[in-house]
Design a protein around this motif. Structure first.
Motif, PDB file in Angstrom:
ATOM      1  N   ALA A  80      17.786  20.793  25.410  1.00 44.34           N
ATOM      2  CA  ALA A  80      17.407  20.065  26.630  1.00 44.34           C
ATOM      3  C   ALA A  80      17.188  18.583  26.337  1.00 44.34           C
ATOM      4  O   ALA A  80      17.620  17.711  27.102  1.00 44.34           O
ATOM      5  N   LEU A  81      16.518  18.295  25.210  1.00 44.45           N
ATOM      6  CA  LEU A  81      16.294  16.905  24.841  1.00 44.45           C
ATOM      7  C   LEU A  81      17.608  16.184  24.586  1.00 44.45           C
ATOM      8  O   LEU A  81      17.778  15.019  24.986  1.00 44.45           O
ATOM      9  N   LEU A  82      18.557  16.868  23.954  1.00 47.39           N
ATOM     10  CA  LEU A  82      19.842  16.255  23.651  1.00 47.39           C
ATOM     11  C   LEU A  82      20.612  15.927  24.932  1.00 47.39           C
ATOM     12  O   LEU A  82      21.125  14.816  25.096  1.00 47.39           O
ATOM     13  N   LEU A  83      20.678  16.894  25.853  1.00 45.03           N
ATOM     14  CA  LEU A  83      21.440  16.684  27.093  1.00 45.03           C
ATOM     15  C   LEU A  83      20.799  15.602  27.959  1.00 45.03           C
ATOM     16  O   LEU A  83      21.480  14.687  28.446  1.00 45.03           O
ATOM     17  N   ILE A  84      19.488  15.699  28.135  1.00 38.83           N
ATOM     18  CA  ILE A  84      18.801  14.710  28.968  1.00 38.83           C
ATOM     19  C   ILE A  84      18.823  13.336  28.291  1.00 38.83           C
ATOM     20  O   ILE A  84      19.030  12.307  28.940  1.00 38.83           O
ATOM     21  N   GLY A  85      18.625  13.326  26.960  1.00 45.83           N
ATOM     22  CA  GLY A  85      18.605  12.067  26.238  1.00 45.83           C
ATOM     23  C   GLY A  85      19.945  11.347  26.270  1.00 45.83           C
ATOM     24  O   GLY A  85      19.995  10.119  26.409  1.00 45.83           O
TER      25      GLY A  85
END
Length: 288
Positions: free
Chosen positions: A29-34
């Motif tokens: 989730a952090l990777l996609l949102i980031g």
């Protein structure tokens, strides 16, 4: 399945799965949102830089650099969220730095060349340049490469290192360009008449600038022609059309005036000595 999950001897694996799964989902989730936020922020920074007093080429380059830095920071955050010690990873990268530097020497050279292009600014976005034998309008200067748009609308991509190691001809800085034609006339033709025709054509063309004045010189006494250097200046936007149409107009005007434009040719002279050829005579006797 529920019984297996509730069994005391399997509690360790259940907790491990929940912990690892939670970290993986959080990291994803952090990777996609980031990544989405990094692109949005990089685009916003690029727009703000372009709207500032900063030169367009430098603004575009710095926007790309900011985006790459944010992506690196995001990658480190994802790795740390997965439980990998960042300090240990830095130690490994430091130990492998020499090998990475040797393997990526071409990429690092392109980055250094990109910084040189932005700092020295031999050209700007939308400038017309000739680099490594190709000509095009500068569209983008990125970290690794520069993109040109050719005359036939083709995309030309050049590594930055190649640009800084080659000559750069910027055709845009001035508001005008010199049109230079080299046209040969015959040795029997009148040079003054040919000069007058070319001068009249240039002076009557509204695209040809009055200053500097058009000129016609004798460039060379060539093997089969007297080469005239016909020169004038036109605005950058009118350069190509002026050169082509002026060439055509001079050719037609010379044809009407009877001035020849020689082309390479050879004259073959056959000398008949009047003596019979013995070999030819023998061949005719055998044929009869």
């Amino acid at each position: 399945m529920m019984e297996w999950l509730q069994a005391p001897e399997n509690a360790y694996w259940v907790d491990l799965g929940i912990s690892v799964g939670g970290r993986l989902l959080g990291a994803l989730a952090l990777l996609l949102i980031g990544l989405r936020l990094a692109k949005m922020l990089g685009r916003w920074v690029g727009v703000r830089l372009e709207n500032s007093d900063l030169e367009a080429t430098a603004a575009m380059f710095l926007g790309k650099v900011v985006l790459v830095i944010m992506q690196i920071i995001l990658l480190l955050a994802v790795i740390q969220l997965l439980g990998v010690p960042v300090s240990s990873m830095f130690a490994v990268l430091g130990a492998a730095g020499l090998a990475i530097g040797l393997a990526m020497k071409d990429s690092l050279s392109n980055i250094a060349s990109g910084i040189m292009l932005v700092t020295l600014r031999p050209f700007h976005v939308n400038d017309l340049v000739t680099i490594n034998g190709v000509t095009g309008k500068v569209e983008m200067v990125s970290i690794f490469q520069t993109r040109l748009r050719g005359a036939d609308n083709q995309v030309i991509t050049l590594p930055n290192a190649l640009i800084t190691n080659d000559s750069i001809i910027n055709l845009t800085p001035d508001t005008m360009r010199r049109v230079e034609l080299v046209i040969g006339i015959g040795y029997g033709d009148d040079i003054d008449q040919a000069r007058e025709i070319a001068m009249n054509l240039m002076q009557s063309d509204s695209r040809v600038l009055k200053d500097p004045q058009p000129t016609v010189y004798v460039y060379e006494l060539a093997e089969s022609s007297v080469n005239l250097g016909i020169r004038c200046h036109a605005g950058n936007a009118d350069y190509f059309a002026t050169k082509c149409e002026l060439t055509e107009a001079i050719k037609k005007a010379y044809d009407r005036a009877g001035i020849s434009i020689p082309f390479p040719q050879r004259d073959l002279h056959i000398i008949d000595s009047g003596k019979p050829d013995p070999a030819k005579a023998i061949g005719l006797a055998k044929a009869s």
